[in-house]
Scaffold this active site. Structure first.
Site, mmCIF file in Angstrom:
data_model
loop_
_atom_site.group_PDB
_atom_site.id
_atom_site.type_symbol
_atom_site.label_atom_id
_atom_site.label_comp_id
_atom_site.label_asym_id
_atom_site.label_seq_id
_atom_site.Cartn_x
_atom_site.Cartn_y
_atom_site.Cartn_z
ATOM 1 N N GLN A 165 -20.451 -26.241 -70.202
ATOM 2 C CA GLN A 165 -21.711 -25.556 -70.482
ATOM 3 C C GLN A 165 -21.718 -24.847 -71.840
ATOM 4 O O GLN A 165 -22.727 -24.294 -72.241
ATOM 5 C CB GLN A 165 -22.030 -24.533 -69.381
ATOM 6 N N CYS A 166 -20.603 -24.867 -72.539
ATOM 7 C CA CYS A 166 -20.472 -24.177 -73.824
ATOM 8 C C CYS A 166 -20.967 -25.076 -74.950
ATOM 9 O O CYS A 166 -20.473 -26.185 -75.126
ATOM 10 C CB CYS A 166 -19.002 -23.798 -74.032
ATOM 11 N N GLY A 167 -21.948 -24.607 -75.710
ATOM 12 C CA GLY A 167 -22.499 -25.379 -76.818
ATOM 13 C C GLY A 167 -21.452 -25.708 -77.870
ATOM 14 O O GLY A 167 -21.433 -26.811 -78.416
#
Length: 126
Positions: A17-19
């Site tokens: 979920q980390c850009g």
């Protein structure tokens, strides 16, 4: 003899979920690097593996902490880390993947922590 046209293989510890992690993964894939993905929060590196990667990275151990993360702030680590030994810091990192700066990329020899395109170009681009 290793062919320069063969794909490289790396291991990436990341949070889907980390850009920043997604950008790092995309960058590696665009460079033709074969990537094995490990969810950092579900399966953080174990103590001995972390110790080895920290040494290989050449970075100070404090660069391995996710200083902007909630767990880091909740535990007041900004004030606690200076009094801790490196062994205690490694134990702390191994105990909670949320404390580790992400992503970590390694080919077993080289290690990068975090994502900067210039660094990826230098380490993983050729």
């Amino acid at each position: 003899m290793i062919s320069l046209t063969s794909p490289k293989e790396v291991l990436i510890y990341y949070y889907p979920q980390c850009g920043t992690c997604r950008n790092a993964l995309k960058s590696l894939q665009q460079k033709g690097v074969e990537v094995e993905k490990i969810h950092l929060f579900e399966a953080p590196p174990e103590r001995e593996q972390l110790k080895k990667m920290i040494e290989q990275s050449g970075l100070d151990i404090k660069k391995w902490f996710n200083t902007s993360g909630e767990v880091y702030k909740e535990q007041g680590l900004k004030d606690k880390l200076p009094q801790m030994t490196n062994e205690q810091k490694i134990e702390l990192l191994a105990s909670n993947g949320r404390l580790i700066k992400r992503p970590i990329v390694t080919d077993g020899i080289r290690v990068t922590v975090g994502y900067k395109e210039e660094q990826y170009e230098q380490e993983w681009g050729h």
